[in-house]
Enzyme design. Structure first.
Site, PDB file in Angstrom:
ATOM      1  N   TRP A 184       0.854  -1.242  -0.041  1.00  0.00           N
ATOM      2  CA  TRP A 184      -0.027  -0.124   0.101  1.00  0.00           C
ATOM      3  C   TRP A 184       0.820   1.197   0.020  1.00  0.00           C
ATOM      4  O   TRP A 184       1.927   1.556   0.757  1.00  0.00           O
ATOM      5  CB  TRP A 184      -0.941   0.018   1.019  1.00  0.00           C
ATOM      6  CG  TRP A 184      -1.869   1.316   1.233  1.00  0.00           C
ATOM      7  CD1 TRP A 184      -2.998   1.476   0.497  1.00  0.00           C
ATOM      8  CD2 TRP A 184      -1.553   2.301   2.030  1.00  0.00           C
ATOM      9  NE1 TRP A 184      -3.256   2.856   0.748  1.00  0.00           N
ATOM     10  CE2 TRP A 184      -2.758   3.269   1.915  1.00  0.00           C
ATOM     11  CE3 TRP A 184      -0.509   2.606   3.001  1.00  0.00           C
ATOM     12  CZ2 TRP A 184      -2.671   4.613   2.411  1.00  0.00           C
ATOM     13  CZ3 TRP A 184      -0.662   4.067   3.883  1.00  0.00           C
ATOM     14  CH2 TRP A 184      -1.796   4.906   3.307  1.00  0.00           C
ATOM     15  N   ASP A 230     -16.372  10.785  -2.940  1.00  0.00           N
ATOM     16  CA  ASP A 230     -15.705   9.575  -2.584  1.00  0.00           C
ATOM     17  C   ASP A 230     -16.599   9.035  -1.518  1.00  0.00           C
ATOM     18  O   ASP A 230     -17.672   9.267  -1.028  1.00  0.00           O
ATOM     19  CB  ASP A 230     -14.327   9.621  -2.601  1.00  0.00           C
ATOM     20  CG  ASP A 230     -13.319   8.657  -2.382  1.00  0.00           C
ATOM     21  OD1 ASP A 230     -13.173   7.771  -1.541  1.00  0.00           O
ATOM     22  OD2 ASP A 230     -12.844   8.279  -3.678  1.00  0.00           O
ATOM     23  N   ARG A 262      -9.113  -2.383   8.617  1.00  0.00           N
ATOM     24  CA  ARG A 262      -9.713  -1.144   8.418  1.00  0.00           C
ATOM     25  C   ARG A 262     -11.339  -1.269   9.145  1.00  0.00           C
ATOM     26  O   ARG A 262     -12.180  -0.677   8.341  1.00  0.00           O
ATOM     27  CB  ARG A 262      -9.801  -0.681   7.020  1.00  0.00           C
ATOM     28  CG  ARG A 262     -10.016   0.788   6.927  1.00  0.00           C
ATOM     29  CD  ARG A 262      -9.998   0.956   5.340  1.00  0.00           C
ATOM     30  NE  ARG A 262      -9.918   2.475   5.103  1.00  0.00           N
ATOM     31  CZ  ARG A 262     -10.666   3.330   4.589  1.00  0.00           C
ATOM     32  NH1 ARG A 262     -11.513   2.786   3.506  1.00  0.00           N
ATOM     33  NH2 ARG A 262     -10.371   4.452   4.288  1.00  0.00           N
ATOM     34  N   TRP A 296     -14.917   1.751  -7.662  1.00  0.00           N
ATOM     35  CA  TRP A 296     -15.271   0.375  -6.925  1.00  0.00           C
ATOM     36  C   TRP A 296     -13.912   0.135  -6.225  1.00  0.00           C
ATOM     37  O   TRP A 296     -12.894  -0.507  -6.639  1.00  0.00           O
ATOM     38  CB  TRP A 296     -15.525  -0.815  -8.157  1.00  0.00           C
ATOM     39  CG  TRP A 296     -15.802  -2.051  -7.380  1.00  0.00           C
ATOM     40  CD1 TRP A 296     -15.230  -3.020  -6.649  1.00  0.00           C
ATOM     41  CD2 TRP A 296     -17.137  -2.876  -7.858  1.00  0.00           C
ATOM     42  NE1 TRP A 296     -16.040  -4.055  -6.441  1.00  0.00           N
ATOM     43  CE2 TRP A 296     -16.913  -3.939  -7.290  1.00  0.00           C
ATOM     44  CE3 TRP A 296     -18.366  -2.538  -8.695  1.00  0.00           C
ATOM     45  CZ2 TRP A 296     -17.991  -4.943  -7.267  1.00  0.00           C
ATOM     46  CZ3 TRP A 296     -19.168  -3.385  -8.819  1.00  0.00           C
ATOM     47  CH2 TRP A 296     -19.147  -4.626  -8.068  1.00  0.00           C
ATOM     48  N   ASP A 297     -14.105   0.106  -4.959  1.00  0.00           N
ATOM     49  CA  ASP A 297     -12.978   0.010  -4.090  1.00  0.00           C
ATOM     50  C   ASP A 297     -13.134  -1.401  -3.478  1.00  0.00           C
ATOM     51  O   ASP A 297     -13.981  -1.954  -3.428  1.00  0.00           O
ATOM     52  CB  ASP A 297     -12.967   1.363  -2.853  1.00  0.00           C
ATOM     53  CG  ASP A 297     -11.347   1.345  -2.603  1.00  0.00           C
ATOM     54  OD1 ASP A 297     -10.701   0.589  -2.750  1.00  0.00           O
ATOM     55  OD2 ASP A 297     -11.363   2.840  -2.145  1.00  0.00           O
ATOM     56  N   ASN A 333     -10.694  -2.598   0.297  1.00  0.00           N
ATOM     57  CA  ASN A 333      -9.730  -1.994   1.042  1.00  0.00           C
ATOM     58  C   ASN A 333      -9.114  -3.114   1.979  1.00  0.00           C
ATOM     59  O   ASN A 333      -8.579  -2.697   3.124  1.00  0.00           O
ATOM     60  CB  ASN A 333     -10.360  -0.791   1.661  1.00  0.00           C
ATOM     61  CG  ASN A 333     -10.242   0.435   0.761  1.00  0.00           C
ATOM     62  OD1 ASN A 333      -9.077   0.534   0.383  1.00  0.00           O
ATOM     63  ND2 ASN A 333     -11.321   1.141   0.847  1.00  0.00           N
ATOM     64  N   CYS A 357     -10.132  -0.122  -7.960  1.00  0.00           N
ATOM     65  CA  CYS A 357      -9.313   0.417  -7.065  1.00  0.00           C
ATOM     66  C   CYS A 357      -9.265  -0.383  -5.866  1.00  0.00           C
ATOM     67  O   CYS A 357     -10.325  -1.147  -5.476  1.00  0.00           O
ATOM     68  CB  CYS A 357     -10.092   1.765  -6.287  1.00  0.00           C
ATOM     69  SG  CYS A 357      -9.275   2.600  -5.092  1.00  0.00           S
ATOM     70  N   ASP A 377      -2.579   4.926  -3.556  1.00  0.00           N
ATOM     71  CA  ASP A 377      -3.261   6.009  -2.821  1.00  0.00           C
ATOM     72  C   ASP A 377      -2.009   7.111  -2.689  1.00  0.00           C
ATOM     73  O   ASP A 377      -2.198   8.145  -1.990  1.00  0.00           O
ATOM     74  CB  ASP A 377      -3.571   5.553  -1.597  1.00  0.00           C
ATOM     75  CG  ASP A 377      -4.979   4.811  -1.488  1.00  0.00           C
ATOM     76  OD1 ASP A 377      -5.675   4.997  -2.679  1.00  0.00           O
ATOM     77  OD2 ASP A 377      -5.557   4.460  -0.479  1.00  0.00           O
TER      78      ASP A 377
END
Ligand code: GLA
Length: 767
Positions: A227, A395, A472, A506-507, A509, A555, A577
């Protein structure tokens, strides 16, 4: 067309299988391909026949297949053990060249059997195999031996299918090849069929093996990262043993990207020399093994990761592997990446061969974080429109009870406090400003603090009674479940049906932990590695079919899900990022080894950057981002009038050059790798009438000038006019000169100081 028995037959009536298995066989190659599409990794859309320009021939006498496409030839033969053996892969050969029949390579001793020395296209574990297998299975009686032999083949246009069968069991594998006439890139996949009466477990399956010409001087290039530090290019000499590039994370990952390039160790020019390269189109756990065997042959085998793998294949079922693409370039690593870029734009992307140019977008994530609301977003939209932005994206933070990353994922209703009137007034406002509207989603995730999780705690990946590790503050929904897949499709469909949305970011994480699927039998639980990704692709495909104008960005906490599989359904990708414009030079350099600048989003963000606390001029930040698909992510509320003026000018300049940047041929003139003080890229338009060059200086030292820039890829005899985007070209530079002049004499730019940048264009003028 000829069958293995040598009979010439009519293409349409051709029976793909040999006469022994007519009942189960497909009637035509197209029927075979359609069957594959319905059940396998591959979506039907992509199986429409390509223009029939590449040539595939079979020599009945020698039992040799020859595939010619663009500048590449690929030759394989059936040897007397009925193994399918690679005979040649490299620069295109003369049509007159012929190949002798394939013979198994003898093993050097009783300790190295011939099966390990013979470079096979697809080899199962059995018969004494020690090198990386393409397939390993266990039968219910404990037998694990599988020996595949050629049965039959079919050729139609640029597609070839070779069918293999085990020496005794009713286990079939179809090796599928498709040649791209424009780039010479081959697409390979394997389809395993269980025609026995018992289930078996597939413990490893690859799409195929690429065997390189014999050689001991190879160098492997690959990409690694994490990351905010994605796309680091690595090089290593290929030595005896194996290098495994992989992800065990459930998705593509940034630790390695599923791409490789191999060249001769002694070739240092970007644009000369032999390069063999490839990329796997798979967004789940994957592996690519690069192995130099005991007699110094190099083979590259790739497919889903075999770690924790176990796919139960019931009688009558089949398993289709992802596509593994590979190509050859004689124009060095630069040529290899240009072929890949072209292939992605013209064959992979959803609107290929005519993908739309990327609009200039604005996104306030770095500026406002989760604090999105109607009034603030409208104010930003006005400012964004004033500098020429074409797409305004809201976002994270607009939905559920999402105040931060601790809650809300899974609850995809519009937050009534932040947007009391829903999204429509903002969307209307954005449209009235001449922009289209985009929205962030992270569909595969759930926060434990969400209505969805409280309703369906069983919907996540988990092992019964074991911890549910959060990252997260979120858990991964098990998309392999039909009910989860339907929920995700339905909420996205509703969102797109009820709102005028042009674009989804479209994330995704986090990575998987505890990848259990307790709702199915223990034997089927490991199918999650495959079914999850199938369902992800099928949601994307169905959404695109129902909402054909919507564009999607892939993403994943930055660049953790970029591969040729997801790119078949997404129009662009988010590389990282990390938006520090200097760090990005290195990352963009790494990225473009595998992927086109035409899909590479690059935002101009605030300075000093949150990443390195580095201060960079707005011009520098723009020029760095203009090498890809330009976006702006700065807090426009803090900009001064002169910033708006600079931005407006540079957005307008970008629009002038973006077709060249996004569609053209990229040359890396000075690499930012290895701590280089400079970085220079040049992109030449397809018709070679235009070029744009970006030059960056880290720090000048001891009065040394910036190195002269020698352009590439121009027409030597054409006359080009040079124009600086920002006036930093040396005063001695002629206004017009031949392509030969710009390539041989070169251009000097006046860059001195720290973090300086310049850009100039070349455009042909009438003689
Ligand atoms: C990820 C993305 C960012 C942003 C945040 C929102 O980190 O890569 O661009 O969208 O999620 O939570």
């Amino acid at each position: 067309m000829r069958t293995s028995s040598g009979t010439t037959i009519n293409r349409l009536s051709f029976s793909f299988l040999s006469r022994k298995e007519p009942a189960c066989g497909f009637r035509t190659l197209h029927a075979a391909l359609r069957g594959i599409a319905l059940l396998g990794f591959i979506a039907p859309r992509l199986l429409q026949a390509q223009p029939d320009k590449a040539s595939i021939r079979f020599d009945q006498q020698t039992q040799v297949f020859r595939i010619d496409a663009a500048d590449m030839s690929y030759v394989l033969g059936i040897n007397e053990k009925k193994q399918v053996q690679t005979l040649y892969w490299g620069e295109r050969l003369s049509n007159a060249d012929s190949f002798a029949a394939a013979h198994p390579t003898p093993g050097p001793s009783s300790l190295d059997l011939s099966i390990n020395a013979t470079g096979q296209e697809f080899v199962a574990w059995g018969g004494g195999l020690n090198v990386e297998p393409d397939l390993k299975v266990t039968f219910p009686d404990g037998n694990r031996d599988l020996v595949l032999q050629y049965v039959s083949h079919a050729i139609e246009g640029n597609q070839l299918i070779i069918q293999l069968k085990d020496i005794s069991q009713e286990i079939y594998v179809d090796l599928q090849y498709q040649a791209d006439a424009t780039t010479g890139i081959l697409r390979r996949s394997a389809r395993l069929q269980n025609r026995t009466s018992s289930p078996l477990t597939v413990e490893q399956i690859a799409s195929g093996t690429w065997n390189l010409p014999r050689g001991t001087d190879y160098r492997l290039r690959y990409l690694a990262g994490r990351w905010a530090g994605e796309w680091n290019l690595h090089e290593q000499t290929i030595q005896p043993g194996k290098t495994i590039l992989e992800s065990r994370r459930g998705s593509t990952g940034a630790q390695n990207n599923p791409w490789f390039a191999i060249d001769r160790n002694n070739s240092n020019d970007q644009d000369t020399g032999d390069v063999w390269f490839g990329a796997l189109g798979w967004s789940g756990s994957w592996q690519i093994s690069v192995e130099q065997d005991q007699i110094q042959q190099v083979r590259v085998t790739g497919g889903p990761n075999s770690f924790d793998f176990g796919y139960r294949l019931a009688p009558g079922q089949h398993l289709q592997t992802p596509y593994f693409y590979a190509g050859y370039s004689h124009d060095g690593i630069g040529g290899a990446s240009r072929l890949l870029h072209r292939f992605e734009l013209f064959s992979i992307l959803p609107h290929a061969p005519n993908p739309k140019l990327r609009p200039v977008l604005y996104n306030s994530w770095e500026a406002t974080g989760f604090k999105v609301d109607e009034a603030e977003q409208e104010a930003l939209a006005e400012k964004a429109a004033s500098i020429g932005v074409e797409r305004f994206v809201v976002d994270d933070g607009w939905f559920g009870q999402r105040a931060d990353d601790k809650a809300g994922l899974g609850d995809w209703y519009v937050n009534p406090v932040k947007f009391p009137r829903g999204l429509k007034p903002l969307i209307d406002k954005v449209h009235s400003l001449g922009m289209d509207f985009g929205l962030w989603v992270e569909p595969e995730m759930v926060n434990p603090n969400s209505d969805l999780y409280r309703r369906h705690p069983d919907w996540i990946l988990n092992f019964t009674g074991r911890p549910r590790t959060e990252a997260r503050n979120q858990l991964v929904l098990n998309l392999a479940r039909a009910d989860v897949r339907d929920y995700v499709f339905r909420f996205l469909d509703k969102l797109l049906s009820e709102n005028n949305i042009a674009f989804l970011k479209w994330d995704y994480n986090r990575n998987w932990s505890e990848p259990g699927w307790p709702a199915v039998t223990p034997e089927d639980q490991k199918k999650v590695y495959i079914t999850y990704v199938h369902n992800l692709y099928s949601i994307l495909e169905e959404l695109r079919a129902k909402h054909p104008t919507v564009e999607i960005e892939s993403c994943s906490g930055g660049g953790s899900r970029v591969d040729l599989g997801i790119m078949r359904y997404t129009d662009e990708v988010w590389p990282s990022d990390n938006t520090d414009a200097f760090d990005r030079l290195l990352m963009q350099d790494g990225f473009t080894y595998a992927y086109s600048p035409g899909v590479m989003m690059a935002w101009v963000t605030d300075s000093p950057t949150w990443v390195n606390q580095r201060t960079l001029s707005l011009e520098y930040r723009f020029l760095s981002s203009m090498q890809g698909s330009l976006g702006i992510g700065a807090n426009l509320n803090n900009w001064k009038p002169e910033d708006f003026a600079t931005a407006k000018k540079m957005v307008a300049q970008y629009k002038q050059v973006r077709e060249t940047v996004q569609r053209g041929s990229l040359y890396r003139l000075i690499s930012p790798q290895n701590g280089s003080e400079q970085s220079v890229t040049e992109t030449v338009s397809e018709d070679q009438d235009r070029a744009i060059t970006f030059a960056f200086l880290h720090s000048s030292r001891m009065l040394y000038p910036f190195p002269r820039i020698y352009l590439r890829g121009l027409k030597p005899d054409a006359v080009y006019r040079i124009a600086a985007l920002d006036g930093k070209i040396s005063a001695e530079t002629p206004l017009v000169a031949s392509g030969a002049f710009w390539m041989q004499h070169g251009v000097d730019v006046d860059l001195r100081g720290d973090f300086q940048a310049a850009a100039f264009t070349l455009e042909t003028v009438a003689h």
